[in-house]
Write a protein that holds these residues in place. Sequence first.
Motif, mmCIF file in Angstrom:
data_model
loop_
_atom_site.group_PDB
_atom_site.id
_atom_site.type_symbol
_atom_site.label_atom_id
_atom_site.label_comp_id
_atom_site.label_asym_id
_atom_site.label_seq_id
_atom_site.Cartn_x
_atom_site.Cartn_y
_atom_site.Cartn_z
ATOM 1 N N ASN A 80 0.847 -1.191 0.000
ATOM 2 C CA ASN A 80 0.000 0.000 0.000
ATOM 3 C C ASN A 80 0.889 1.249 0.000
ATOM 4 O OD1 ASN A 80 -2.319 1.523 0.040
ATOM 5 N ND2 ASN A 80 -2.595 1.397 2.244
ATOM 6 N N THR A 81 1.695 1.360 -1.048
ATOM 7 C CA THR A 81 2.618 2.488 -1.183
ATOM 8 C C THR A 81 2.431 3.131 -2.548
ATOM 9 O OG1 THR A 81 4.404 1.184 -2.169
ATOM 10 C CG2 THR A 81 4.344 1.298 0.249
ATOM 11 N N PRO A 82 2.795 4.396 -2.675
ATOM 12 C CA PRO A 82 2.674 5.047 -3.987
ATOM 13 C C PRO A 82 3.456 4.317 -5.074
ATOM 14 C CG PRO A 82 3.035 6.696 -2.282
ATOM 15 C CD PRO A 82 3.203 5.350 -1.628
ATOM 16 N N ASN A 83 4.652 3.837 -4.763
ATOM 17 C CA ASN A 83 5.432 3.134 -5.781
ATOM 18 C C ASN A 83 4.782 1.819 -6.192
ATOM 19 O OD1 ASN A 83 7.388 5.072 -6.056
ATOM 20 N ND2 ASN A 83 8.926 4.010 -4.851
ATOM 21 N N ALA A 84 4.206 1.104 -5.239
ATOM 22 C CA ALA A 84 3.532 -0.153 -5.580
ATOM 23 C C ALA A 84 2.351 0.115 -6.515
ATOM 24 C CB ALA A 84 3.072 -0.874 -4.321
ATOM 25 N N PHE A 85 1.602 1.178 -6.230
ATOM 26 C CA PHE A 85 0.474 1.540 -7.102
ATOM 27 C C PHE A 85 0.964 1.942 -8.487
ATOM 28 C CE2 PHE A 85 -1.582 2.040 -2.943
ATOM 29 C CZ PHE A 85 -2.772 1.350 -3.171
ATOM 30 N N LYS A 86 2.087 2.674 -8.557
ATOM 31 C CA LYS A 86 2.650 3.080 -9.853
ATOM 32 C C LYS A 86 3.111 1.864 -10.652
ATOM 33 C CE LYS A 86 4.265 7.610 -8.357
ATOM 34 N NZ LYS A 86 5.454 8.409 -8.018
ATOM 35 N N VAL A 87 3.750 0.922 -9.980
ATOM 36 C CA VAL A 87 4.222 -0.284 -10.660
ATOM 37 C C VAL A 87 3.043 -1.053 -11.233
ATOM 38 C CG1 VAL A 87 5.315 -2.531 -10.297
ATOM 39 C CG2 VAL A 87 6.368 -0.474 -9.349
ATOM 40 N N ALA A 88 2.010 -1.252 -10.425
ATOM 41 C CA ALA A 88 0.838 -1.986 -10.901
ATOM 42 C C ALA A 88 0.187 -1.266 -12.080
ATOM 43 C CB ALA A 88 -0.161 -2.177 -9.769
ATOM 44 N N LYS A 89 0.079 0.049 -11.976
ATOM 45 C CA LYS A 89 -0.527 0.820 -13.061
ATOM 46 C C LYS A 89 0.327 0.738 -14.322
ATOM 47 C CE LYS A 89 -2.504 5.311 -14.140
ATOM 48 N NZ LYS A 89 -2.740 6.688 -13.681
#
Length: 96
Positions: free
Chosen positions: A78-87
């Motif tokens: 639940n981190t900004p980088n994890a969301f960016k990677v998934a996106k």
Amino acid sequence: MKPSYIINMAICAMLVLLLTDAAKVANAVSCSPAQLSPCADAITSASPPTPACCSKIKEQKPCLCQYMNNPYLKKFVNTPNAFKVAKSCGTPFPKC
């Protein structure tokens, strides 16, 4: 060796250990957060995700809410980088 390299490697090792302990089964997918280890560099350093990372995120998509609801895993997924990677991989996180 640079201190940041050592810190990143320690974070990756800790992530793999925590993810391995949280393995469960859901929706006919073997929910194993350890399978997301190819994404550790992209999540911790904001580097672009590899094809192996994207493949694993797509495979583990049905499990992402489970990982986000786990107090041990939440701080990693639940981190900004994890969301960016998934996106970047074309698999945005579901609304949990």
